[in-house]
Design an enzyme around this catalytic site. Structure first.
Site, mmCIF file in Angstrom:
data_model
loop_
_atom_site.group_PDB
_atom_site.id
_atom_site.type_symbol
_atom_site.label_atom_id
_atom_site.label_comp_id
_atom_site.label_asym_id
_atom_site.label_seq_id
_atom_site.Cartn_x
_atom_site.Cartn_y
_atom_site.Cartn_z
ATOM 1 N N ILE A 1 0.900 -1.163 0.063
ATOM 2 C CA ILE A 1 0.111 0.149 -0.046
ATOM 3 C C ILE A 1 0.879 1.188 0.118
ATOM 4 C CG2 ILE A 1 -1.838 1.176 1.034
ATOM 5 C CD1 ILE A 1 -2.614 -1.398 2.498
ATOM 6 N N ASP B 1 14.955 0.863 10.516
ATOM 7 C CA ASP B 1 13.900 0.396 11.094
ATOM 8 C C ASP B 1 13.711 1.643 12.020
ATOM 9 O OD1 ASP B 1 12.406 -0.577 13.671
ATOM 10 O OD2 ASP B 1 13.542 -2.443 13.334
ATOM 11 N N ILE B 2 12.047 1.996 11.978
ATOM 12 C CA ILE B 2 11.946 3.248 12.532
ATOM 13 C C ILE B 2 11.989 3.211 14.186
ATOM 14 C CG2 ILE B 2 10.252 4.334 10.804
ATOM 15 C CD1 ILE B 2 7.822 3.139 12.438
ATOM 16 N N SER C 1 -7.197 -0.277 10.597
ATOM 17 C CA SER C 1 -7.670 -1.555 9.714
ATOM 18 C C SER C 1 -9.114 -1.680 10.433
ATOM 19 C CB SER C 1 -6.831 -2.599 10.085
ATOM 20 O OG SER C 1 -7.780 -3.999 9.630
ATOM 21 N N ALA C 2 -10.026 -2.200 9.196
ATOM 22 C CA ALA C 2 -11.278 -2.556 9.659
ATOM 23 C C ALA C 2 -11.497 -3.658 10.903
ATOM 24 C CB ALA C 2 -12.125 -3.366 8.540
ATOM 25 N N TYR D 1 -1.912 -8.715 16.048
ATOM 26 C CA TYR D 1 -1.989 -7.646 14.890
ATOM 27 C C TYR D 1 -2.916 -6.591 15.008
ATOM 28 C CZ TYR D 1 -3.272 -5.793 10.556
ATOM 29 O OH TYR D 1 -3.731 -4.902 9.400
ATOM 30 N N LYS E 1 -3.416 -2.239 16.112
ATOM 31 C CA LYS E 1 -3.656 -1.374 15.364
ATOM 32 C C LYS E 1 -4.976 -0.550 16.279
ATOM 33 C CE LYS E 1 -2.423 -2.242 11.114
ATOM 34 N NZ LYS E 1 -1.548 -1.116 10.547
ATOM 35 N N ASN F 1 -1.595 -15.330 2.768
ATOM 36 C CA ASN F 1 -2.306 -15.743 3.622
ATOM 37 C C ASN F 1 -3.761 -15.005 3.061
ATOM 38 O OD1 ASN F 1 -0.577 -16.213 5.914
ATOM 39 N ND2 ASN F 1 0.128 -14.349 5.810
ATOM 40 N N LEU G 1 -6.519 -13.514 0.248
ATOM 41 C CA LEU G 1 -7.541 -14.419 -0.814
ATOM 42 C C LEU G 1 -6.658 -13.934 -2.308
ATOM 43 C CD1 LEU G 1 -9.664 -15.975 -1.692
ATOM 44 C CD2 LEU G 1 -11.176 -13.976 -1.568
ATOM 45 N N ARG H 1 -16.493 -9.590 2.152
ATOM 46 C CA ARG H 1 -15.605 -8.710 2.561
ATOM 47 C C ARG H 1 -15.749 -7.331 1.474
ATOM 48 N NH1 ARG H 1 -15.211 -11.628 6.036
ATOM 49 N NH2 ARG H 1 -13.559 -12.477 7.129
ATOM 50 N N ASP I 1 -12.187 -15.706 11.356
ATOM 51 C CA ASP I 1 -12.869 -15.077 10.105
ATOM 52 C C ASP I 1 -14.244 -14.626 10.613
ATOM 53 O OD1 ASP I 1 -10.878 -14.905 8.070
ATOM 54 O OD2 ASP I 1 -11.574 -16.764 7.221
HETATM 55 C C1 WQD Z 1 -10.607 -12.579 2.690
HETATM 56 C C2 WQD Z 1 -11.623 -13.754 2.469
HETATM 57 C C3 WQD Z 1 -11.139 -15.670 3.856
HETATM 58 C C4 WQD Z 1 -7.678 -16.940 1.608
HETATM 59 C C5 WQD Z 1 -7.075 -9.735 6.572
HETATM 60 C C6 WQD Z 1 -6.871 -9.024 8.064
HETATM 61 C C7 WQD Z 1 -7.026 -7.721 7.942
HETATM 62 C C8 WQD Z 1 -6.175 -7.125 6.637
HETATM 63 C C9 WQD Z 1 -6.401 -7.913 5.379
HETATM 64 C C10 WQD Z 1 -3.716 -6.640 6.446
HETATM 65 C C11 WQD Z 1 -12.019 -14.478 3.767
HETATM 66 C C12 WQD Z 1 -11.187 -16.210 2.336
HETATM 67 C C13 WQD Z 1 -8.667 -16.390 2.285
HETATM 68 C C14 WQD Z 1 -7.551 -18.211 1.026
HETATM 69 C C15 WQD Z 1 -9.986 -18.213 1.250
HETATM 70 N N1 WQD Z 1 -4.799 -7.171 7.176
HETATM 71 N N2 WQD Z 1 -9.946 -16.918 2.015
HETATM 72 N N3 WQD Z 1 -8.995 -18.932 0.950
HETATM 73 O O1 WQD Z 1 -9.083 -12.094 6.416
HETATM 74 O O2 WQD Z 1 -10.682 -10.186 5.572
HETATM 75 O O3 WQD Z 1 -8.349 -9.635 6.403
HETATM 76 O O4 WQD Z 1 -6.371 -9.196 5.796
HETATM 77 O O5 WQD Z 1 -2.760 -6.563 6.534
HETATM 78 O O6 WQD Z 1 -6.649 -6.954 8.974
HETATM 79 O O7 WQD Z 1 -7.533 -9.521 8.909
HETATM 80 O O8 WQD Z 1 -8.654 -10.888 4.192
HETATM 81 O O9 WQD Z 1 -7.726 -11.893 2.234
HETATM 82 O O10 WQD Z 1 -7.128 -13.113 4.111
HETATM 83 O O11 WQD Z 1 -9.491 -13.085 3.313
HETATM 84 O O12 WQD Z 1 -11.308 -18.749 1.369
HETATM 85 O O13 WQD Z 1 -6.738 -18.871 0.924
HETATM 86 O O14 WQD Z 1 -11.177 -14.895 1.641
HETATM 87 O O15 WQD Z 1 -11.837 -16.822 4.647
HETATM 88 O O16 WQD Z 1 -13.128 -14.779 3.963
HETATM 89 P P1 WQD Z 1 -9.446 -10.749 5.603
HETATM 90 P P2 WQD Z 1 -8.119 -12.301 3.360
#
Ligand code: WQD
Length: 338
Positions: free
Chosen positions: A13, A59-60, A125-126, A150, A154, A199, A201, A232, A296
């Protein structure tokens, strides 16, 4: 040209925001320790904009080195992106997360105080809303306890900022609560570049799309949503970057402390994301349904009226554009940014 300090300015970002800042006539100065970003991002920023920002690999939390940066420049504002961000990892390594994210923010605030830099924009973050009981999520709703360190960092940095502005009313802090940023720069030069197994999606789907992974596992299809998968609020990272420029304009009005959601106001399910990705790219994304992922929440999307009204900002790019940009970035950088 106004100089702005961008911590974490080589990250996903941060780097898009640096490009957008340059395009809007700001002069970003980047500080990044490259713990989760590549130095090559700097050249890519220059390729896109024709401008190479000053860059400090530090490193800050290193007070002395950060002091030098503040001494060399005259910052109008600080955009603070730097921090560890992997939810799962934060559960395994809580001390590292608290030390890095809180230590970094405190070190930065101390130097801002010393050099009388009174404007701060913080990447929140949300996740601070916890498991929503009411939707859309509004800035006036109370923060909930986070389900992981994490998220807790925030929340804590939000609280520290609020206390600081209470004690120093001439300060201005804008807390931007991001929903789910996705996509990449349309040049395919900048994008999300996770280390190891993604991690999130969209990076995962993109690695499936180029054949790096054979299928996506959808984490649960038994949620109380129309198709059973989680919902989301996904927004294009360039829209998010523009939200920061809007916040910088707002900060000139000396607003004190303000909070804004940055999202689209619309939710999409995991299956809808797969479909949008397939439509955007013409590819088939193989997937399997797996168990739910711990932590989740079923549904999460932003109320965006406050940002629209006060920042004159709204997300403009479509889900399909974001999917196509993410795909093109992954295709051009199959093994990440080198
Ligand atoms: C989105 C959806 C998963 C991977 C997280 C942090 C948030 C922010 C962004 C950043 C969910 C589903 C995911 C996969 C899946 N942090 N999924 N298979 O969890 O909304 O937010 O990342 O720095 O603070 O909590 O985002 O992209 O991980 O997941 O089905 O292999 O996709 O279950 O419903 P999330 P995500």
């Amino acid at each position: 040209m106004k100089e702005v300090l961008v911590t974490g300015g080589l990250g996903f970002i941060g780097s898009e925001t640096v490009v957008t800042l340059i395009e809007h006539g700001y002069h970003p100065v980047i500080v990044d320790d490259c713990s989760n970003a590549k130095e090559a991002v700097l050249e890519r920023i220059e390729t896109i904009t024709g401008f190479k920002p000053s860059f400090y690999k530090i490193d800050i939390r290193d007070h002395q080195k950060l002091h030098e940066v503040f001494k060399e420049h005259s910052f109008f504002a600080v955009l603070h992106f730097a921090g560890f961000k992997a939810v799962g990892e934060s559960v395994q390594k809580p001390l590292e997360y608290y030390e890095n994210n809180l230590g970094g923010a405190l070190s930065l605030l101390r130097l801002m105080k010393e050099f009388m830099v009174k404007n701060l924009i913080f990447s929140s973050s949300a996740t601070v809303y916890g498991n929503p009981t009411e939707l859309p999520l509004l800035e006036t709703m109370e923060r909930k306890e986070a389900t992981n360190p994490y998220g807790e960092t925030k929340i804590m940095i939000e609280r520290i900022s609020e206390d600081y502005v209470k004690a120093n009313p001439e300060w201005n802090v804008i807390l931007l609560r991001y929903f789910n940023p996705i996509g990449a720069h349309p040049s395919s030069l900048l994008g999300e570049d996770p280390q190891g197994i993604p991690n999130n999606l969209l990076p995962y789907v993109s690695q499936v799309a180029i054949g790096k992974r054979d299928h996506l596992t959808v984490f649960g299809n038994d949620y109380d949503t129309p198709d059973g998968t989680c919902i989301r609020d996904y927004l294009h990272v360039l829209d998010l970057a523009e939200g920061h420029v809007a916040a910088l304009k707002k900060i000139e009005e000396k607003p004190g402390l303000e909070i804004y959601n940055l999202g689209t106001g619309h939710g999409s399910s995991v299956l809808e994301i797969i479909r949008a990705y397939e439509e955007a790219t013409g590819l088939k994304i193989p997937y399997e349904i797996g168990p739910r992922r711990a932590g989740d929440v079923p549904v999460c999307y932003a109320g965006v009226e406050k940002a629209k009204k006060e920042l004159h900002w709204e997300a403009k790019r479509s889900l399909k554009d974001a999917c196509l940009d993410a795909y093109n970035f992954q295709k051009r950088n199959p093994d990440g940014i080198k």
